[in-house]
Design a protein around this motif. Sequence first.
Motif, PDB file in Angstrom:
ATOM      1  N   GLU A 144       6.163 -10.538 -19.289  1.00 54.05           N
ATOM      2  CA  GLU A 144       7.733 -10.748 -19.137  1.00 54.05           C
ATOM      3  C   GLU A 144       8.769  -9.846 -18.827  1.00 54.05           C
ATOM      4  O   GLU A 144       9.008  -9.684 -17.468  1.00 54.05           O
ATOM      5  N   LEU A 145       9.221  -8.687 -19.782  1.00 57.23           N
ATOM      6  CA  LEU A 145      10.227  -7.662 -19.411  1.00 57.23           C
ATOM      7  C   LEU A 145       9.544  -6.740 -18.301  1.00 57.23           C
ATOM      8  O   LEU A 145      10.286  -5.942 -17.716  1.00 57.23           O
ATOM      9  N   PHE A 146       8.237  -6.816 -18.302  1.00 56.39           N
ATOM     10  CA  PHE A 146       7.623  -5.935 -17.553  1.00 56.39           C
ATOM     11  C   PHE A 146       7.532  -6.689 -15.900  1.00 56.39           C
ATOM     12  O   PHE A 146       7.723  -5.966 -15.268  1.00 56.39           O
ATOM     13  N   TYR A 147       7.423  -7.736 -16.366  1.00 63.13           N
ATOM     14  CA  TYR A 147       7.360  -8.490 -14.756  1.00 63.13           C
ATOM     15  C   TYR A 147       8.717  -8.685 -14.006  1.00 63.13           C
ATOM     16  O   TYR A 147       8.497  -8.448 -12.399  1.00 63.13           O
ATOM     17  N   ILE A 148       9.859  -8.981 -14.599  1.00 61.19           N
ATOM     18  CA  ILE A 148      10.798  -9.163 -14.566  1.00 61.19           C
ATOM     19  C   ILE A 148      11.872  -7.355 -13.653  1.00 61.19           C
ATOM     20  O   ILE A 148      12.595  -7.744 -13.248  1.00 61.19           O
ATOM     21  N   THR A 149      10.793  -6.979 -14.300  1.00 64.74           N
ATOM     22  CA  THR A 149      11.382  -5.190 -13.803  1.00 64.74           C
ATOM     23  C   THR A 149      10.295  -4.638 -12.451  1.00 64.74           C
ATOM     24  O   THR A 149      11.338  -4.322 -12.001  1.00 64.74           O
ATOM     25  N   PHE A 150       9.132  -4.945 -13.241  1.00 61.36           N
ATOM     26  CA  PHE A 150       8.520  -3.753 -12.309  1.00 61.36           C
ATOM     27  C   PHE A 150       8.167  -4.824 -11.155  1.00 61.36           C
ATOM     28  O   PHE A 150       8.082  -3.811  -9.801  1.00 61.36           O
ATOM     29  N   PHE A 151       8.345  -6.213 -10.816  1.00 60.84           N
ATOM     30  CA  PHE A 151       8.238  -6.416  -9.341  1.00 60.84           C
ATOM     31  C   PHE A 151       9.119  -6.731  -8.871  1.00 60.84           C
ATOM     32  O   PHE A 151       9.008  -6.138  -7.259  1.00 60.84           O
ATOM     33  N   PRO A 152      10.623  -6.440  -9.120  1.00 64.09           N
ATOM     34  CA  PRO A 152      11.592  -6.822  -8.628  1.00 64.09           C
ATOM     35  C   PRO A 152      11.773  -4.719  -7.659  1.00 64.09           C
ATOM     36  O   PRO A 152      12.095  -4.925  -6.986  1.00 64.09           O
ATOM     37  N   PHE A 153      11.383  -4.049  -8.808  1.00 63.88           N
ATOM     38  CA  PHE A 153      11.607  -2.390  -8.619  1.00 63.88           C
ATOM     39  C   PHE A 153      10.981  -2.478  -7.450  1.00 63.88           C
ATOM     40  O   PHE A 153      11.498  -1.709  -6.488  1.00 63.88           O
ATOM     41  N   TRP A 154       9.235  -2.715  -7.483  1.00 64.06           N
ATOM     42  CA  TRP A 154       8.412  -2.619  -6.308  1.00 64.06           C
ATOM     43  C   TRP A 154       9.417  -3.474  -5.094  1.00 64.06           C
ATOM     44  O   TRP A 154       9.274  -2.321  -3.656  1.00 64.06           O
ATOM     45  N   LEU A 155       9.473  -4.519  -5.113  1.00 62.07           N
ATOM     46  CA  LEU A 155      10.101  -5.400  -3.528  1.00 62.07           C
ATOM     47  C   LEU A 155      11.313  -4.348  -3.197  1.00 62.07           C
ATOM     48  O   LEU A 155      11.745  -4.145  -2.362  1.00 62.07           O
ATOM     49  N   TRP A 156      12.195  -4.024  -4.153  1.00 67.29           N
ATOM     50  CA  TRP A 156      13.661  -3.713  -3.447  1.00 67.29           C
ATOM     51  C   TRP A 156      13.574  -2.154  -2.944  1.00 67.29           C
ATOM     52  O   TRP A 156      14.652  -1.188  -1.683  1.00 67.29           O
ATOM     53  N   ASN A 157      12.716  -1.502  -3.732  1.00 67.37           N
ATOM     54  CA  ASN A 157      13.070   0.389  -3.410  1.00 67.37           C
ATOM     55  C   ASN A 157      11.504   0.872  -2.945  1.00 67.37           C
ATOM     56  O   ASN A 157      10.885   2.081  -2.303  1.00 67.37           O
ATOM     57  N   ILE A 158      10.732   0.194  -3.086  1.00 70.74           N
ATOM     58  CA  ILE A 158       9.144   1.255  -2.524  1.00 70.74           C
ATOM     59  C   ILE A 158       8.568  -0.323  -0.876  1.00 70.74           C
ATOM     60  O   ILE A 158       8.213   0.674   0.090  1.00 70.74           O
ATOM     61  N   ASP A 159       7.993  -1.331  -1.132  1.00 72.46           N
ATOM     62  CA  ASP A 159       6.891  -1.521  -0.210  1.00 72.46           C
ATOM     63  C   ASP A 159       7.009  -3.088  -0.377  1.00 72.46           C
ATOM     64  O   ASP A 159       6.360  -3.644  -0.848  1.00 72.46           O
ATOM     65  N   PRO A 160       7.995  -4.302  -0.125  1.00 65.76           N
ATOM     66  CA  PRO A 160       7.570  -6.033   0.111  1.00 65.76           C
ATOM     67  C   PRO A 160       6.273  -6.668   0.718  1.00 65.76           C
ATOM     68  O   PRO A 160       6.287  -6.950  -0.073  1.00 65.76           O
ATOM     69  N   TYR A 161       6.674  -5.645   1.762  1.00 60.18           N
ATOM     70  CA  TYR A 161       5.058  -5.978   2.787  1.00 60.18           C
ATOM     71  C   TYR A 161       4.122  -6.401   0.889  1.00 60.18           C
ATOM     72  O   TYR A 161       2.882  -7.535   1.129  1.00 60.18           O
ATOM     73  N   VAL A 162       3.691  -4.960   0.348  1.00 62.29           N
ATOM     74  CA  VAL A 162       2.508  -4.741  -0.636  1.00 62.29           C
ATOM     75  C   VAL A 162       3.399  -5.895  -1.534  1.00 62.29           C
ATOM     76  O   VAL A 162       2.359  -6.889  -2.250  1.00 62.29           O
ATOM     77  N   GLY A 163       4.248  -5.647  -1.985  1.00 57.59           N
ATOM     78  CA  GLY A 163       5.557  -6.397  -3.112  1.00 57.59           C
ATOM     79  C   GLY A 163       4.603  -8.037  -3.499  1.00 57.59           C
ATOM     80  O   GLY A 163       4.481  -8.860  -3.974  1.00 57.59           O
ATOM     81  N   LEU A 225      -3.998  -2.352  -1.909  1.00 56.69           N
ATOM     82  CA  LEU A 225      -3.014  -2.519  -0.827  1.00 56.69           C
ATOM     83  C   LEU A 225      -1.907  -1.025  -0.583  1.00 56.69           C
ATOM     84  O   LEU A 225      -1.947  -1.491   0.719  1.00 56.69           O
ATOM     85  N   THR A 226      -2.024  -0.421  -0.943  1.00 54.28           N
ATOM     86  CA  THR A 226      -1.841   0.628  -0.218  1.00 54.28           C
ATOM     87  C   THR A 226      -2.072   1.508  -0.510  1.00 54.28           C
ATOM     88  O   THR A 226      -1.663   2.617   0.846  1.00 54.28           O
ATOM     89  N   PHE A 227      -3.433   2.124  -0.179  1.00 62.14           N
ATOM     90  CA  PHE A 227      -4.093   2.841  -0.250  1.00 62.14           C
ATOM     91  C   PHE A 227      -4.387   2.609   1.010  1.00 62.14           C
ATOM     92  O   PHE A 227      -5.193   2.031   2.131  1.00 62.14           O
ATOM     93  N   GLY A 228      -5.153   4.227   2.258  1.00 65.65           N
ATOM     94  CA  GLY A 228      -4.195   3.611   3.289  1.00 65.65           C
ATOM     95  C   GLY A 228      -3.331   3.519   4.286  1.00 65.65           C
ATOM     96  O   GLY A 228      -3.127   3.840   4.942  1.00 65.65           O
ATOM     97  N   ARG A 229      -2.679   2.952   3.757  1.00 65.94           N
ATOM     98  CA  ARG A 229      -0.894   2.146   3.912  1.00 65.94           C
ATOM     99  C   ARG A 229      -0.023   3.635   3.036  1.00 65.94           C
ATOM    100  O   ARG A 229       1.161   3.872   4.233  1.00 65.94           O
ATOM    101  N   TRP A 230      -0.327   4.177   2.932  1.00 61.15           N
ATOM    102  CA  TRP A 230       0.152   4.895   1.888  1.00 61.15           C
ATOM    103  C   TRP A 230      -0.461   6.868   2.007  1.00 61.15           C
ATOM    104  O   TRP A 230      -1.256   6.272   1.718  1.00 61.15           O
ATOM    105  N   GLU A 231      -0.161   7.661   2.301  1.00 60.05           N
ATOM    106  CA  GLU A 231      -0.813   8.641   1.824  1.00 60.05           C
ATOM    107  C   GLU A 231      -0.648   9.156   0.083  1.00 60.05           C
ATOM    108  O   GLU A 231       0.500   9.270  -0.078  1.00 60.05           O
ATOM    109  N   TYR A 232      -2.040   9.168  -0.114  1.00 52.40           N
ATOM    110  CA  TYR A 232      -1.905   9.729  -1.629  1.00 52.40           C
ATOM    111  C   TYR A 232      -3.110   9.940  -1.866  1.00 52.40           C
ATOM    112  O   TYR A 232      -4.162   9.362  -1.223  1.00 52.40           O
ATOM    113  N   PRO A 233      -4.076  10.829  -2.522  1.00 49.88           N
ATOM    114  CA  PRO A 233      -5.038  11.089  -3.456  1.00 49.88           C
ATOM    115  C   PRO A 233      -5.598   9.804  -3.388  1.00 49.88           C
ATOM    116  O   PRO A 233      -5.362   8.871  -3.998  1.00 49.88           O
TER     117      PRO A 233
END
Length: 444
Positions: A144-163, A225-233
């Motif tokens: 739970e500790l991971f879920y309650i930190t990782f998902f919000p961090f992704w939604l707030w700082n990276i990509d809500p669409y993917v989240g 979900l992110t490959f092709g949407r974000w540029e990375y190898p």
Amino acid sequence: MGLKAGGWRQLVDYLHDPYQVARFQQLCGVAAVRSSAANGDYSHGERRREEEEAATGSRARYRGDASPARSQDPGCGKHLGKNGIAAPSRHCGGDAVANASRARDTAKKPRRRNSLNDEAETQFLVRNRLLYYLFSLGTELGNELFYITFFPFWLWNIDPYVGRRLIVIWVWVMYLGQCTKDIIRWPRPASPPVVKVELFYDSEYGMPSTHAMSGTAIPFSLFFLTFGRWEYPYAFGLLLASSWCILVCLSRLYMGMHSILDVIAGVLYSILILVIFHPALDLIDNFNLTYKYAPLFIISLHLGMGLFSFTLDTWSTSRGDTAEILGTGAGIACASHVNHMFGILPDPPLDALPFSPPAITFNLITRAFLRFAVGVVVLLLTRAVLKAGSIPLACKIFRIPCTDIRQARKRMEVELPYRYITYGMVGFVALFLVPSLFNYLNLS
């Protein structure tokens, strides 16, 4: 040429054998400590004999054999263990070996108490602290500790669409995994021979491993979900997802929580769910955003799924975890609908794809940290307030004594409403209220 029925049965028995888990733990430097040793009330001779057995690498206690027969070696009082490895006896430098063994080994208690009976009396020896901390990190990637930190961090700082889409996959994977556990009802590996490095989930059934399911679904969904949407190898993304998955899977063997078969079944089951649901993500997400009565349908669906699955005759952490997952999924989906109505966290236009990762600057890190810190505080406060209010309210409505909160929480009439309401609001606050607060604080 395929395996015959007997061959398949032997393979299943081999992969489900707790002794295979015990051998993996021994290979990683985990060893059991007798209960008397844990309390420190056995003699110095017994302590030294136990250390000598560990030095020879004897696996007798894992196989249920008697103490290995030893033949005397004329060289300086050494004896030969069953596996032929020489070990100093107490007549030749035994104290030095014992002292070195004590310095090298670290006695630890299980990482969490048993959620059902608070059992945490056993101890074990950790001979490789690097692997212990590495696999502790791996097992936290499914808690739970991971879920309650990782998902919000992704939604707030990276990509809500993917989240949003990632959480849809996570909800279905975890829900189906928990339901399957309660249908199959295979026990976790027996102890002994397995050393229980973690006890919290020991009250649940073991087949399939939901840690392995989430450890497969989350990283590979992120990759797809992110490959092709974000540029990375491509190779970098695939390597990261594979490493994440392998770490989580091996951590469950290290913790003594699952057999090899549980883990393999979890990985394959998760892949099957991804194959089925990944093509439907666009349809599901568009429905949550645009359909007029989507919130009513979402809440009804998640409640129905929860009531259908909670048929266990005894309490376990499975029921509460499933309610948390369904509540979180419903809250996120409803928040997505409200955000779409008010234009909060709009999706960028498709012609802007693919995105380039921004340059890492001090200002970027500072704003991301502030968003995360403020958001997590709001989520923790939300969870604390709703938890404190919903449990007594449910007890009052269903006329359940509330003098012992811990026992009252295990009643289905209390556990389901409080977890569903609490984590439903946590999900809603994470995707709607917190981003609105960011706009007000100029942290968007």
